[in-house]
Motif scaffolding. Sequence first.
Motif, PDB file in Angstrom:
ATOM      1  N   LEU A 129     -17.900 -12.478  -2.023  1.00  0.00           N
ATOM      2  CA  LEU A 129     -17.886 -13.768  -2.719  1.00  0.00           C
ATOM      3  C   LEU A 129     -19.279 -14.396  -2.746  1.00  0.00           C
ATOM      4  O   LEU A 129     -19.665 -15.020  -3.731  1.00  0.00           O
ATOM      5  N   SER A 130     -20.031 -14.203  -1.684  1.00  0.00           N
ATOM      6  CA  SER A 130     -21.408 -14.719  -1.634  1.00  0.00           C
ATOM      7  C   SER A 130     -22.267 -14.043  -2.694  1.00  0.00           C
ATOM      8  O   SER A 130     -23.065 -14.705  -3.368  1.00  0.00           O
ATOM      9  N   LEU A 131     -22.110 -12.761  -2.842  1.00  0.00           N
ATOM     10  CA  LEU A 131     -22.860 -12.044  -3.877  1.00  0.00           C
ATOM     11  C   LEU A 131     -22.500 -12.548  -5.269  1.00  0.00           C
ATOM     12  O   LEU A 131     -23.373 -12.744  -6.108  1.00  0.00           O
ATOM     13  N   ARG A 132     -21.207 -12.789  -5.502  1.00  0.00           N
ATOM     14  CA  ARG A 132     -20.770 -13.306  -6.804  1.00  0.00           C
ATOM     15  C   ARG A 132     -21.278 -14.717  -7.057  1.00  0.00           C
ATOM     16  O   ARG A 132     -21.699 -15.048  -8.158  1.00  0.00           O
ATOM     17  N   GLY A 133     -21.215 -15.560  -6.035  1.00  0.00           N
ATOM     18  CA  GLY A 133     -21.579 -16.962  -6.215  1.00  0.00           C
ATOM     19  C   GLY A 133     -23.064 -17.246  -6.177  1.00  0.00           C
ATOM     20  O   GLY A 133     -23.537 -18.160  -6.842  1.00  0.00           O
ATOM     21  N   LEU A 134     -23.802 -16.452  -5.404  1.00  0.00           N
ATOM     22  CA  LEU A 134     -25.215 -16.759  -5.184  1.00  0.00           C
ATOM     23  C   LEU A 134     -26.178 -15.779  -5.854  1.00  0.00           C
ATOM     24  O   LEU A 134     -27.356 -16.090  -5.999  1.00  0.00           O
ATOM     25  N   ALA A 135     -25.691 -14.613  -6.219  1.00  0.00           N
ATOM     26  CA  ALA A 135     -26.592 -13.599  -6.774  1.00  0.00           C
ATOM     27  C   ALA A 135     -25.986 -12.897  -7.984  1.00  0.00           C
ATOM     28  O   ALA A 135     -26.048 -11.680  -8.086  1.00  0.00           O
ATOM     29  N   PRO A 136     -25.396 -13.653  -8.908  1.00  0.00           N
ATOM     30  CA  PRO A 136     -24.811 -12.976 -10.073  1.00  0.00           C
ATOM     31  C   PRO A 136     -25.901 -12.256 -10.873  1.00  0.00           C
ATOM     32  O   PRO A 136     -27.001 -12.778 -11.044  1.00  0.00           O
ATOM     33  N   GLY A 137     -25.588 -11.059 -11.289  1.00  0.00           N
ATOM     34  CA  GLY A 137     -26.545 -10.290 -12.067  1.00  0.00           C
ATOM     35  C   GLY A 137     -27.548  -9.516 -11.240  1.00  0.00           C
ATOM     36  O   GLY A 137     -28.272  -8.683 -11.773  1.00  0.00           O
ATOM     37  N   LEU A 138     -27.634  -9.769  -9.957  1.00  0.00           N
ATOM     38  CA  LEU A 138     -28.560  -9.035  -9.090  1.00  0.00           C
ATOM     39  C   LEU A 138     -27.807  -7.895  -8.417  1.00  0.00           C
ATOM     40  O   LEU A 138     -26.593  -7.952  -8.231  1.00  0.00           O
ATOM     41  N   ARG A 139     -28.540  -6.860  -8.029  1.00  0.00           N
ATOM     42  CA  ARG A 139     -27.926  -5.700  -7.381  1.00  0.00           C
ATOM     43  C   ARG A 139     -28.737  -5.297  -6.154  1.00  0.00           C
ATOM     44  O   ARG A 139     -29.918  -5.612  -6.039  1.00  0.00           O
TER      45      ARG A 139
END
Length: 191
Positions: A129-139
Amino acid sequence: MEPKTSYHHGDLARAAVDAAFGLVRAGGPEAVSMREVAGKVGVAHRALYRPFGDREGLLNAVAARGYDLLADRLAAAVEADDPRRAFVAAYARFALEEPGLYALVMGRDRRQIAAAPALKAASDRVIQLSLRGLAPGLRGAEARDAVIAVWSLLHGALALYRSGLIRAADADQLADYLVRLTEGRPFSAGT
């Protein structure tokens, strides 16, 4: 009345986690002892070692529930129109409204998390959820570093708020301040 040595009226593990969860919410992880939890569920403290192994095993079970509660709040945030802003506000509010649980979940280390499957699953959910909320589009490393940067800022700022070095009139004002900090925007003095 002597405590029972066995538990025949339901699920001892669930009852013990419920009792320990209440203790953590009221007084943080240090409020939990096997004897206190056993007294609350009406068994001898030795009975708790079978389902949990030790106090840390019990705290890991409570931490899994705490991570799930945090994840539920973050799940709603990442669906908002401005997921980053909603995520930061939801994270901050969880830390402020649930200081005992926040201390417990943030106090679990990698070894403890890896050793407890339910805790690992709940922690992984918060990370996703943190990746979705804070880093959308990043990998990859870029996404991980973006999340770590925001989490570090939030964790530090919340500690400064608790110590009185950051002032805010209420949780909403603090959440707004933290959102501005994570966005790198100027903020008002006196906050």
